[in-house]
Design a protein around this motif. Structure first.
Motif, PDB file in Angstrom:
ATOM      1  N   ILE A   8      -4.613  16.890  -2.294  1.00 50.49           N
ATOM      2  CA  ILE A   8      -5.364  15.676  -2.603  1.00 50.49           C
ATOM      3  C   ILE A   8      -4.494  14.495  -2.201  1.00 50.49           C
ATOM      4  O   ILE A   8      -3.307  14.455  -2.544  1.00 50.49           O
ATOM      5  CB  ILE A   8      -5.695  15.551  -4.105  1.00 50.49           C
ATOM      6  CG1 ILE A   8      -6.372  16.813  -4.625  1.00 50.49           C
ATOM      7  CG2 ILE A   8      -6.575  14.338  -4.359  1.00 50.49           C
ATOM      8  CD1 ILE A   8      -6.551  16.826  -6.146  1.00 50.49           C
ATOM      9  N   GLU A   9      -5.079  13.551  -1.487  1.00 44.61           N
ATOM     10  CA  GLU A   9      -4.324  12.345  -1.145  1.00 44.61           C
ATOM     11  C   GLU A   9      -5.114  11.098  -1.515  1.00 44.61           C
ATOM     12  O   GLU A   9      -6.343  11.053  -1.367  1.00 44.61           O
ATOM     13  CB  GLU A   9      -3.966  12.313   0.332  1.00 44.61           C
ATOM     14  CG  GLU A   9      -5.139  12.102   1.273  1.00 44.61           C
ATOM     15  CD  GLU A   9      -4.699  11.935   2.718  1.00 44.61           C
ATOM     16  OE1 GLU A   9      -5.081  10.921   3.342  1.00 44.61           O
ATOM     17  OE2 GLU A   9      -3.990  12.831   3.233  1.00 44.61           O
ATOM     18  N   CYS A  10      -4.403  10.131  -2.041  1.00 47.02           N
ATOM     19  CA  CYS A  10      -4.956   8.805  -2.271  1.00 47.02           C
ATOM     20  C   CYS A  10      -4.215   7.847  -1.341  1.00 47.02           C
ATOM     21  O   CYS A  10      -3.012   7.619  -1.516  1.00 47.02           O
ATOM     22  CB  CYS A  10      -4.778   8.376  -3.728  1.00 47.02           C
ATOM     23  SG  CYS A  10      -5.748   9.340  -4.898  1.00 47.02           S
ATOM     24  N   ASN A  11      -4.920   7.327  -0.376  1.00 45.76           N
ATOM     25  CA  ASN A  11      -4.305   6.449   0.618  1.00 45.76           C
ATOM     26  C   ASN A  11      -5.335   5.454   1.139  1.00 45.76           C
ATOM     27  O   ASN A  11      -6.338   5.850   1.719  1.00 45.76           O
ATOM     28  CB  ASN A  11      -3.759   7.266   1.783  1.00 45.76           C
ATOM     29  CG  ASN A  11      -3.109   6.387   2.833  1.00 45.76           C
ATOM     30  OD1 ASN A  11      -2.460   5.397   2.501  1.00 45.76           O
ATOM     31  ND2 ASN A  11      -3.309   6.721   4.087  1.00 45.76           N
ATOM     32  N   PRO A  12      -5.080   4.158   0.871  1.00 45.99           N
ATOM     33  CA  PRO A  12      -3.908   3.636   0.177  1.00 45.99           C
ATOM     34  C   PRO A  12      -4.124   3.542  -1.334  1.00 45.99           C
ATOM     35  O   PRO A  12      -5.244   3.512  -1.816  1.00 45.99           O
ATOM     36  CB  PRO A  12      -3.749   2.248   0.766  1.00 45.99           C
ATOM     37  CG  PRO A  12      -5.160   1.822   1.057  1.00 45.99           C
ATOM     38  CD  PRO A  12      -5.879   3.074   1.490  1.00 45.99           C
ATOM     39  N   VAL A  13      -2.993   3.497  -2.038  1.00 42.47           N
ATOM     40  CA  VAL A  13      -2.964   3.076  -3.433  1.00 42.47           C
ATOM     41  C   VAL A  13      -2.357   1.681  -3.424  1.00 42.47           C
ATOM     42  O   VAL A  13      -1.236   1.492  -2.956  1.00 42.47           O
ATOM     43  CB  VAL A  13      -2.123   4.028  -4.300  1.00 42.47           C
ATOM     44  CG1 VAL A  13      -2.009   3.492  -5.718  1.00 42.47           C
ATOM     45  CG2 VAL A  13      -2.738   5.424  -4.299  1.00 42.47           C
ATOM     46  N   ILE A  14      -3.120   0.705  -3.913  1.00 40.63           N
ATOM     47  CA  ILE A  14      -2.714  -0.691  -3.784  1.00 40.63           C
ATOM     48  C   ILE A  14      -2.124  -1.189  -5.093  1.00 40.63           C
ATOM     49  O   ILE A  14      -2.666  -0.954  -6.179  1.00 40.63           O
ATOM     50  CB  ILE A  14      -3.917  -1.562  -3.364  1.00 40.63           C
ATOM     51  CG1 ILE A  14      -4.348  -1.191  -1.940  1.00 40.63           C
ATOM     52  CG2 ILE A  14      -3.588  -3.043  -3.432  1.00 40.63           C
ATOM     53  CD1 ILE A  14      -5.511  -1.997  -1.413  1.00 40.63           C
ATOM     54  N   ALA A  15      -0.976  -1.878  -4.971  1.00 44.27           N
ATOM     55  CA  ALA A  15      -0.314  -2.485  -6.124  1.00 44.27           C
ATOM     56  C   ALA A  15      -0.912  -3.861  -6.363  1.00 44.27           C
ATOM     57  O   ALA A  15      -0.807  -4.756  -5.518  1.00 44.27           O
ATOM     58  CB  ALA A  15       1.183  -2.592  -5.871  1.00 44.27           C
ATOM     59  N   VAL A  16      -1.563  -4.030  -7.498  1.00 46.75           N
ATOM     60  CA  VAL A  16      -2.155  -5.312  -7.897  1.00 46.75           C
ATOM     61  C   VAL A  16      -1.449  -5.744  -9.178  1.00 46.75           C
ATOM     62  O   VAL A  16      -1.742  -5.245 -10.267  1.00 46.75           O
ATOM     63  CB  VAL A  16      -3.671  -5.195  -8.129  1.00 46.75           C
ATOM     64  CG1 VAL A  16      -4.256  -6.559  -8.505  1.00 46.75           C
ATOM     65  CG2 VAL A  16      -4.360  -4.641  -6.890  1.00 46.75           C
ATOM     66  N   GLY A  17      -0.499  -6.654  -9.036  1.00 46.28           N
ATOM     67  CA  GLY A  17       0.318  -7.011 -10.184  1.00 46.28           C
ATOM     68  C   GLY A  17       1.075  -5.795 -10.667  1.00 46.28           C
ATOM     69  O   GLY A  17       1.785  -5.143  -9.899  1.00 46.28           O
ATOM     70  N   SER A  18       0.894  -5.436 -11.914  1.00 48.22           N
ATOM     71  CA  SER A  18       1.576  -4.265 -12.472  1.00 48.22           C
ATOM     72  C   SER A  18       0.706  -3.020 -12.429  1.00 48.22           C
ATOM     73  O   SER A  18       1.121  -1.956 -12.891  1.00 48.22           O
ATOM     74  CB  SER A  18       1.989  -4.545 -13.921  1.00 48.22           C
ATOM     75  OG  SER A  18       0.835  -4.817 -14.722  1.00 48.22           O
ATOM     76  N   GLU A  19      -0.506  -3.137 -11.886  1.00 54.60           N
ATOM     77  CA  GLU A  19      -1.433  -2.004 -11.851  1.00 54.60           C
ATOM     78  C   GLU A  19      -1.464  -1.353 -10.475  1.00 54.60           C
ATOM     79  O   GLU A  19      -1.110  -1.962  -9.465  1.00 54.60           O
ATOM     80  CB  GLU A  19      -2.843  -2.454 -12.239  1.00 54.60           C
ATOM     81  CG  GLU A  19      -2.964  -2.932 -13.678  1.00 54.60           C
ATOM     82  CD  GLU A  19      -2.673  -1.827 -14.685  1.00 54.60           C
ATOM     83  OE1 GLU A  19      -2.990  -0.656 -14.390  1.00 54.60           O
ATOM     84  OE2 GLU A  19      -2.127  -2.144 -15.760  1.00 54.60           O
TER      85      GLU A  19
ATOM     86  N   GLU B 199       0.829  -1.196   0.000  1.00 55.25           N
ATOM     87  CA  GLU B 199       0.000   0.000   0.000  1.00 55.25           C
ATOM     88  C   GLU B 199       0.875   1.262   0.000  1.00 55.25           C
ATOM     89  O   GLU B 199       1.752   1.427   0.854  1.00 55.25           O
ATOM     90  CB  GLU B 199      -0.911   0.022   1.225  1.00 55.25           C
ATOM     91  CG  GLU B 199      -1.895  -1.142   1.249  1.00 55.25           C
ATOM     92  CD  GLU B 199      -2.808  -1.118   2.453  1.00 55.25           C
ATOM     93  OE1 GLU B 199      -3.926  -1.655   2.367  1.00 55.25           O
ATOM     94  OE2 GLU B 199      -2.391  -0.556   3.498  1.00 55.25           O
ATOM     95  N   LEU B 200       0.604   2.122  -0.933  1.00 58.84           N
ATOM     96  CA  LEU B 200       1.320   3.391  -1.082  1.00 58.84           C
ATOM     97  C   LEU B 200       0.449   4.572  -0.669  1.00 58.84           C
ATOM     98  O   LEU B 200      -0.780   4.525  -0.783  1.00 58.84           O
ATOM     99  CB  LEU B 200       1.737   3.602  -2.539  1.00 58.84           C
ATOM    100  CG  LEU B 200       2.924   2.813  -3.072  1.00 58.84           C
ATOM    101  CD1 LEU B 200       2.853   2.750  -4.584  1.00 58.84           C
ATOM    102  CD2 LEU B 200       4.233   3.458  -2.635  1.00 58.84           C
ATOM    103  N   PHE B 201       1.097   5.604  -0.199  1.00 54.00           N
ATOM    104  CA  PHE B 201       0.470   6.917  -0.045  1.00 54.00           C
ATOM    105  C   PHE B 201       0.926   7.759  -1.230  1.00 54.00           C
ATOM    106  O   PHE B 201       2.132   7.928  -1.462  1.00 54.00           O
ATOM    107  CB  PHE B 201       0.915   7.561   1.267  1.00 54.00           C
ATOM    108  CG  PHE B 201       0.370   8.953   1.488  1.00 54.00           C
ATOM    109  CD1 PHE B 201      -0.682   9.155   2.361  1.00 54.00           C
ATOM    110  CD2 PHE B 201       0.906  10.056   0.844  1.00 54.00           C
ATOM    111  CE1 PHE B 201      -1.198  10.434   2.574  1.00 54.00           C
ATOM    112  CE2 PHE B 201       0.408  11.329   1.043  1.00 54.00           C
ATOM    113  CZ  PHE B 201      -0.647  11.518   1.917  1.00 54.00           C
ATOM    114  N   ILE B 202      -0.003   8.310  -2.005  1.00 50.16           N
ATOM    115  CA  ILE B 202       0.330   9.179  -3.130  1.00 50.16           C
ATOM    116  C   ILE B 202      -0.564  10.411  -3.053  1.00 50.16           C
ATOM    117  O   ILE B 202      -1.790  10.290  -2.956  1.00 50.16           O
ATOM    118  CB  ILE B 202       0.131   8.475  -4.490  1.00 50.16           C
ATOM    119  CG1 ILE B 202       1.001   7.207  -4.572  1.00 50.16           C
ATOM    120  CG2 ILE B 202       0.468   9.417  -5.635  1.00 50.16           C
ATOM    121  CD1 ILE B 202       0.830   6.429  -5.860  1.00 50.16           C
TER     122      ILE B 202
END
Length: 707
Positions: free
Chosen positions: A682-693, A593-596
């Motif tokens: 603006i924050e997107c949290n979490p941004v989830i890595a699903v494979g390459s997406e 999970e990323l914070f972007i």
């Protein structure tokens, strides 16, 4: 290139001291005496209260009487007198002025208005301003010294500082390092000429080989220009920077001292990294790292060999090198065998190598063993030599030694120059002023009484090589302005924000807004299990804190029950009217999970934020700034500075998180920010890595506060 007002500043043929007095107890006469002592060969005029002469220089009492051809005015009258006097001096054709006087913007709102008036009126008459609140400046190869301090050592370092005391500290430290200065400019309040213009000038100055920078803040909206100039300047010569005001308390001190509004320290660190500027964290490191970059070639890799004498020092040195981000790999067997033939059986030989005191019989043993490492293993990129070199407490070398410390130094310097790799020496006596250490430095070998500093020196040389060798890559451009959705303070709920951000190209899992628990259960079956259930709570940023999030729901019944429990919990904590339904979305599972996010910034307009995400993002606070527009290169640089950096490479069967796709999200968020004036972040949290997406599963908007 900069305009000719900087030539008037750095190479004036005629200097005017404004506010001169023959009273020996006042500062103007001290400044004049130091200027003459420095050997300035140009013309000097003086502007004071009474007409006359002093040491052959004309004192004028009326601005209208001033001679033609004055290049630079050095202003020493009070702040209130400056407002009236300096614009009239400018009207006589004087192109540049240094305002030594304080009492301007650093004093508050009234001082700021006074400063703005001086700059506006002087600019209107063709004059550019350094300062106010400026400690002076010098250009020693030109015989110019307007600091009031004599005997500043000459050398290759150009210093730009927002503090006079920082300058004085470094001038004193220079004697211990056998180094000196070409030029110094105290920029003070930066009311007119910004720091980057001085950087650009010194980058082209033949007497300046490395630039030192002490900075507390840049003027609003100057960040992009600073980056552009520093990138070009860094290709010509190294720039080393210390940022003052990296903590909340430090920022307060910086503001009261220079009236510069410091931005978050991570923004400046990102600006420096992107520009090729090497940042140091301590004042005591600023000049030594400049010296390393001046004396040594860049380090082409990260493999360090440690050659010296002393077990404790070898252990600590290894720790410091690896903590600085470099490697201390084990020597190959051939090299260990060769060392075994030269050293006692008990001497460590695996890297570090410990000669166990043998240098007292011949101090060139450091050079001999360094060369042996290179002969048997050409994979090393840099060296630290260490030991009690100098032995002040133990007396002199063995009388039979073929070398003195002084005669051994050039041998080590030759190894550095012939192999084009850096060598730094550690000895606890290095800051004692003595010919032993001068000989090392004159041979090109920096020496320090601090192992941490030696390791940081190699790290700076490695950073320098990486900047010089990276290909030029054009920044990604943000999306072109089209008919994008509007985001304003009416967009208060997560579903509204999510829907708007989809219009900017941000990917979210399928989501359905539901008014009741039963509707949520039906929507969950439609999406497919497992699902995430979230309460719609306008104005609530952390819904999980009030029981507003449930994950891993695997059936309609589980979804219905979770919705009912959620409603009861929220009603108890926030009131029955606080909830406006439910959001049901696909549960993507437990993944990285990323914070972007993006936010507005006074220096750069806007900046990106990138880091470890999820519910623990705030607790861990592992985020870095990414400059915008984002590129894969900038994203990779930001990821490399995270404590969690290893998580974002290939990990347990998952592919590396795509820096290109992170850059795409940042640029899309930035487009949303720039095109909606009410949005502050603006924050997107979490941004989830699903494979390459990458999928954003939650989003929030912070709006600009009304003034």
């Amino acid at each position: 290139m900069t305009d000719n007002y900087l030539d008037a500043l750095y190479n004036p043929q005629h200097i005017l001291i404004v506010g001169f007095s023959t009273n020996v107890k006042k500062e103007p006469i001290t400044f004049l005496n130091v200027l003459k002592q420095q050997g300035y060969e140009g013309k000097i005029s003086l502007l004071g209260r009474e007409r006359g002469q002093y040491l052959g220089h004309e004192i004028y009492s009326d601005v209208s009487q001033l001679p033609a051809g004055i290049d630079l005015a050095f202003n020493m009258v009070s702040a209130t007198a400056t407002v009236d006097l300096l614009p009239r001096v400018a009207a006589q054709g004087v192109r540049a002025a240094v305002i030594f006087t304080s009492g301007f913007a650093e004093m508050g709102e009234e001082g700021y208005r006074l400063q703005a008036s001086v700059v506006e009126r002087c600019n209107a008459n063709g004059m550019r301003i350094v300062g106010p609140n400026c400690p002076g400046y010098f250009n020693l190869p030109r015989g110019i010294n307007l600091t009031g301090i004599a005997d500043i050592p000459k050398g290759p370092v150009g210093l730009i500082s927002q503090s006079g005391n920082v300058g004085i500290t470094l001038w004193d430290q220079a004697a211990m390092l056998d180094i000196g200065f070409s030029a110094f400019i105290g920029v003070g309040n930066q009311s007119d000429i910004p720091i980057h213009e001085h950087i650009e000038y010194l980058a082209a100055d033949e007497n300046t080989k490395v630039i030192a920078l002490y900075i507390e803040g840049l003027p609003t909206d100057q960040g992009e220009r600073f980056i552009s100039i520093c990138k070009k300047a860094s290709l010509r010569k190294p720039i080393v920077a210390l940022k003052g005001g990296r903590t909340d308390g430090g920022m307060r001190a910086a503001q009261s001292h220079t009236a510069a509004m410091s931005s978050v320290s991570k923004v400046y660190s990102s600006v420096f990294a992107d520009s090729g500027v090497i940042e140091v964290e301590h004042l005591e490191h600023l000049l030594p790292i400049c010296e390393v970059l001046y004396r040594c070639p860049p380090m082409k890799g990260e493999r360090v060999a440690i050659v010296g004498s002393g077990g404790g020092h070898s252990t600590v040195c290894t720790d410091e090198v690896e903590l600085a981000g470099l490697e201390v790999p084990e020597f190959n067997q051939e090299l260990q065998d060769a060392l075994g033939k030269r050293l006692p059986a008990y001497a460590p030989k695996r890297n570090p190598v410990d000669m166990t005191g043998g240098f007292t019989k011949d101090p060139s043993l450091f050079a001999q063993l360094t060369q042996l490492v290179l002969d048997k293993d050409a994979t090393f990129d840099g060296f630290i030599n260490y030991g009690l070199y100098g032995l002040w407490h133990d007396g002199e070398l063995d009388p039979a030694s073929p070398h003195t410390y002084e005669s051994a130094a050039p041998i080590l310097g030759d190894i550095q120059s012939k192999n084009d790799l850096p060598i730094i020496f550690y000895t606890p006596y290095a800051y004692q002023k003595h010919s032993v250490f001068t000989a090392l430095r004159e041979a090109g070998i920096p020496c320090y009484p601090n192992l941490n500093l030696a390791a940081l020196g190699l790290a700076a040389l490695s950073q320098r090589h990486k900047f010089l060798s990276k290909p030029a890559i054009a920044d990604e451009q943000p999306p072109a302005a089209t008919d994008f959705p509007r985001i304003d303070k009416g967009s208060s709920t997560e579903d509204m924000i999510t829907e708007a951000l989809r219009g900017y190209g941000i990917k979210f899992p399928q989501t359905i807004l539901c008014p009741t628990a039963e509707d949520a259960a039906v929507a969950a079956e439609k999406i497919g299990f497992p699902v995430v259930l979230k309460a719609v709570l306008p104005g609530v940023l952390h819904k999980s804190d009030v029981g507003g999030v449930a994950t891993g729901l695997g059936s309609m019944g589980a979804t219905r029950n979770a919705a009912n429990v959620m409603t009861s919990s929220i009603a108890e904590k926030l009131g029955a009217d606080s909830q406006q339904g439910f959001l049901v979305s696909q549960d993507l599972g437990r993944r990285r999970e990323l914070f972007i996010g993006v936010r507005r910034d006074d220096l750069l307009g806007s900046v990106g934020l990138l880091g470890f995400g999820g519910v623990y993002a705030e607790a861990l606070h592992d985020t870095e700034i990414c400059l915008l527009p984002a590129s894969a290169e900038r994203v990779m640089s930001s990821l490399s500075r995270l404590r969690s950096k290893t998580m974002w490479s290939a990990f347990r069967g998952d592919p590396a998180v795509s820096p290109e796709k992170i850059a795409g999200i940042l640029n899309n968020l930035n487009a949303a920010l720039r095109q909606n004036a009410e949005v502050g972040a603006i924050e997107c949290n979490p941004v989830i890595a699903v494979g390459s997406e990458l999928f954003a599963v939650d989003a929030a908007v912070e709006f600009v506060e009304e003034m």
